[in-house]
Design a protein around this motif. Structure first.
Motif, PDB file in Angstrom:
ATOM      1  N   UNK A 114       0.837  -1.206   0.000  1.00 17.01           N
ATOM      2  CA  UNK A 114       0.000   0.000   0.000  1.00 17.01           C
ATOM      3  C   UNK A 114       0.867   1.249   0.000  1.00 17.01           C
ATOM      4  N   UNK A 115       0.353   2.307  -0.620  1.00 21.12           N
ATOM      5  CA  UNK A 115       0.942   3.629  -0.468  1.00 21.12           C
ATOM      6  C   UNK A 115       0.250   4.328   0.697  1.00 21.12           C
ATOM      7  N   UNK A 116       1.017   4.893   1.612  1.00 21.61           N
ATOM      8  CA  UNK A 116       0.400   5.766   2.614  1.00 21.61           C
ATOM      9  C   UNK A 116      -0.009   7.068   1.943  1.00 21.61           C
ATOM     10  N   UNK A 117       0.876   7.585   1.104  1.00 22.52           N
ATOM     11  CA  UNK A 117       0.594   8.787   0.314  1.00 22.52           C
ATOM     12  C   UNK A 117       0.926   8.478  -1.141  1.00 22.52           C
ATOM     13  N   UNK A 118       0.061   8.908  -2.048  1.00 23.78           N
ATOM     14  CA  UNK A 118       0.349   8.699  -3.450  1.00 23.78           C
ATOM     15  C   UNK A 118       1.684   9.366  -3.808  1.00 23.78           C
ATOM     16  N   UNK A 119       2.529   8.715  -4.600  1.00 19.65           N
ATOM     17  CA  UNK A 119       3.881   9.233  -4.876  1.00 19.65           C
ATOM     18  C   UNK A 119       3.913  10.672  -5.387  1.00 19.65           C
ATOM     19  N   UNK A 120       2.860  11.106  -6.046  1.00 20.86           N
ATOM     20  CA  UNK A 120       2.835  12.464  -6.594  1.00 20.86           C
ATOM     21  C   UNK A 120       2.456  13.511  -5.546  1.00 20.86           C
ATOM     22  N   UNK A 121       2.099  13.061  -4.332  1.00 22.91           N
ATOM     23  CA  UNK A 121       1.612  13.972  -3.299  1.00 22.91           C
ATOM     24  C   UNK A 121       2.662  14.175  -2.210  1.00 22.91           C
ATOM     25  N   UNK A 122       2.413  15.158  -1.367  1.00 30.03           N
ATOM     26  CA  UNK A 122       3.269  15.395  -0.201  1.00 30.03           C
ATOM     27  C   UNK A 122       2.567  14.902   1.055  1.00 30.03           C
ATOM     28  N   UNK A 123       3.340  14.732   2.133  1.00 28.95           N
ATOM     29  CA  UNK A 123       2.810  14.151   3.363  1.00 28.95           C
ATOM     30  C   UNK A 123       3.019  15.091   4.543  1.00 28.95           C
ATOM     31  N   UNK A 124       1.962  15.350   5.286  1.00 30.78           N
ATOM     32  CA  UNK A 124       2.080  16.122   6.523  1.00 30.78           C
ATOM     33  C   UNK A 124       2.531  15.168   7.635  1.00 30.78           C
ATOM     34  N   UNK A 125       3.703  15.416   8.249  1.00 35.45           N
ATOM     35  CA  UNK A 125       4.293  14.423   9.138  1.00 35.45           C
ATOM     36  C   UNK A 125       3.891  14.539  10.603  1.00 35.45           C
ATOM     37  N   UNK A 126       3.055  15.525  10.960  1.00 37.13           N
ATOM     38  CA  UNK A 126       2.831  15.959  12.346  1.00 37.13           C
ATOM     39  C   UNK A 126       4.119  16.604  12.853  1.00 37.13           C
ATOM     40  N   UNK A 127       4.019  17.469  13.816  1.00 35.78           N
ATOM     41  CA  UNK A 127       5.219  18.141  14.319  1.00 35.78           C
ATOM     42  C   UNK A 127       6.132  17.141  15.028  1.00 35.78           C
ATOM     43  N   UNK A 128       5.524  16.163  15.694  1.00 33.07           N
ATOM     44  CA  UNK A 128       6.337  15.124  16.334  1.00 33.07           C
ATOM     45  C   UNK A 128       7.116  14.353  15.274  1.00 33.07           C
ATOM     46  N   UNK A 129       6.436  13.946  14.206  1.00 32.18           N
ATOM     47  CA  UNK A 129       7.087  13.182  13.151  1.00 32.18           C
ATOM     48  C   UNK A 129       8.210  13.955  12.497  1.00 32.18           C
ATOM     49  N   UNK A 130       7.996  15.247  12.288  1.00 31.51           N
ATOM     50  CA  UNK A 130       9.018  16.108  11.697  1.00 31.51           C
ATOM     51  C   UNK A 130      10.296  16.088  12.537  1.00 31.51           C
ATOM     52  N   UNK A 131      10.127  16.244  13.836  1.00 33.26           N
ATOM     53  CA  UNK A 131      11.279  16.263  14.737  1.00 33.26           C
ATOM     54  C   UNK A 131      11.896  14.878  14.883  1.00 33.26           C
ATOM     55  N   UNK A 132      11.040  13.863  15.029  1.00 32.95           N
ATOM     56  CA  UNK A 132      11.530  12.508  15.255  1.00 32.95           C
ATOM     57  C   UNK A 132      12.329  11.999  14.065  1.00 32.95           C
ATOM     58  N   UNK A 133      11.892  12.328  12.869  1.00 31.10           N
ATOM     59  CA  UNK A 133      12.566  11.849  11.668  1.00 31.10           C
ATOM     60  C   UNK A 133      13.987  12.390  11.573  1.00 31.10           C
ATOM     61  N   UNK A 134      14.191  13.606  12.072  1.00 31.16           N
ATOM     62  CA  UNK A 134      15.525  14.208  12.012  1.00 31.16           C
ATOM     63  C   UNK A 134      16.396  13.872  13.212  1.00 31.16           C
ATOM     64  N   UNK A 135      15.773  13.688  14.400  1.00 35.94           N
ATOM     65  CA  UNK A 135      16.622  13.519  15.583  1.00 35.94           C
ATOM     66  C   UNK A 135      16.060  12.684  16.701  1.00 35.94           C
ATOM     67  N   UNK A 136      14.987  11.954  16.462  1.00 32.38           N
ATOM     68  CA  UNK A 136      14.476  11.028  17.459  1.00 32.38           C
ATOM     69  C   UNK A 136      13.895  11.699  18.693  1.00 32.38           C
ATOM     70  N   UNK A 137      13.905  10.963  19.793  1.00 30.21           N
ATOM     71  CA  UNK A 137      13.284  11.435  21.036  1.00 30.21           C
ATOM     72  C   UNK A 137      13.922  12.721  21.538  1.00 30.21           C
TER      73      UNK A 137
END
Length: 426
Positions: free
Chosen positions: A326-349
């Motif tokens: 499954x696609x969570x987001x269609x490849x042609x689209x962008x994804x809103x990561x939540x502010x937690x996700x934005x931070x976690x993806x770059x530097x974790x807890x």
């Protein structure tokens, strides 16, 4: 009946838009409503719990608010108090720039509401600067309301009507975020200068607003032109075992038992939960991106082809979900990561803890400025705008350079404007 009345009386004594309540309440409500997933978690085979990082974020936010509240610190002037007398003139200038760019965008056929693909293909520079129109109008109207010696409901209606016209103009662009920011900033201003918004009224209004904006997104998807490649809803072509295909089909059947319009009501929070869980899973397999997401915010203004932060998030989450069919987001689209996700993806807890601590500190600094100077000041406008943007970013993330610049301007403007010290009353 009397006990129920007493309960609502106590509830309505809560300061609805204080740092201790407004953002944390929306934050908790967002993730609580995501639990009603209608089997979508099974569809995407979520394996990682989001609750440890959600609780960490909430605790760190409260620590930031509490420390600044107890110390009674306010936002410093940064040595820029000499700029205070030019703030309004500069806002007018920004508004004019925004109006010119907005009109150019419209005349060039940039009506995003006509089709989803049009919205994504708007001229990026014109789209960027056109945002200054709603930003400037919102600040000017809010400050004008603040300065009214006697604010009546009639005057509030006039100001509200002007804001509604601007909201309609940006409705044509099919972006929900500016509409939500304008709406809630306006509600907070009304709360402080017209009539205190009781919590029970706010909860009722919040429910109606949430449903309306959810249906707006739902209709936007329904009206897509599927003949365009960018609107394709094809799923990834991957090899799955017979057992995996059977499980996926069963999960999709369970999801489809719930009508689409019902699923649309909390679609955004459920998707946010799925994205955050997938980001956590990705970092366990591939490590953190170590600043790539946040560098991408500024890289988008550089010459040449650049990958936007939300496009990068799409690549990240789909790299995990493709293996599951499954696609969570269609490849042609962008994804809103939540502010937690934005931070976690770059530097974790660690980065999540720092980010939410700073959120709490900054909001509390501005709120203390309001309490010190009184509500009849620009600080109230700054507080309403900042806490609204921060709250909205719980879903969208804070990944748009224009919003970061807006926040920076409002904070600097608030710190530079001199006011007399008066007690907060409303």
């Amino acid at each position: 009946m009397n006990k129920l009345k007493q309960f609502f009386t106590k509830v309505n004594k809560i300061e609805t838009f204080s740092p201790y309540f407004f953002l944390p309440f929306i934050f908790v409500l967002y993730f609580f409503t995501s639990l009603f997933d209608f089997h979508r978690f099974d569809q995407f085979k979520l394996s990682e719990s989001i609750w440890p990082v959600v609780i960490l974020a909430l605790v760190c936010y409260y620590i930031g608010v509490y420390i600044i509240d107890k110390l009674q610190w306010t936002i410093p002037s940064f040595g820029l108090s000499f700029l205070g007398k030019y703030v309004i003139q500069f806002i007018v200038l920004l508004t004019m720039i925004g109006l010119v760019c907005f009109l150019k965008l419209i005349f060039d056929g940039g009506l995003g509401i006509s089709d989803e693909s049009n919205r994504r293909n708007l001229d990026p520079k014109l789209n960027f600067f056109s945002q200054l129109l709603w930003f400037g109008v919102l600040l000017l109207l809010s400050y004008k309301m603040i300065l009214e010696e006697k604010m009546t409901w009639k005057k509030a209606f006039v100001y509200g009507s002007i804001l509604a016209v601007v909201m309609f103009l940006f409705l044509l662009m099919a972006y929900r975020t500016p509409l939500i920011i304008m709406l809630f900033t306006g509600i907070i201003i009304v709360h402080y200068v017209v009539k205190q918004v009781k919590l029970t009224w706010f909860l009722s209004a919040l429910f109606v607003i949430a449903v309306v904006f959810s249906m707006f997104g739902f209709i936007r998807v329904l009206t897509e032109d599927l003949s365009k490649e960018s609107n394709s809803r094809d799923q990834p072509d991957v090899e799955l075992t017979v057992e995996e295909k059977a499980k996926l089909l069963t999960a999709e059947q369970k999801v489809n038992l719930t009508p689409k319009w019902i699923r649309a009501i909390n679609q955004e929070s459920v998707t946010g939960h799925i994205v955050l869980s997938t980001i956590i899973e990705y970092t366990q397999e591939e490590d953190y991106l170590k600043g790539e997401i946040h560098r991408g915010i500024f890289n988008t203004v550089l010459p040449g082809q650049q990958t936007s932060p939300r496009k990068k998030v799409t690549e990240v989450v789909n790299s995990i979900s493709i293996e599951k069919g499954k696609y969570i987001t269609r490849p042609s689209r962008t994804t809103t990561p939540t502010f937690i996700g934005q931070l976690f993806l770059d530097g974790g807890y660690l980065l999540v803890a720092i980010g939410f601590l700073l959120y709490g500190v900054l909001i509390s600094l501005i709120y203390n400025k309001v309490r010190q100077a009184g509500i009849r000041s620009f600080h109230t406008v700054a507080y309403a705008f900042v806490i609204t943007v921060f709250t909205v970013s719980m879903h969208t993330g804070l990944l748009d350079l224009i919003f970061i610049l807006m926040l920076g301007f409002v904070i600097i403007a608030s710190s530079s404007i001199k006011t007399n010290k008066r007690k907060l009353q409303y």
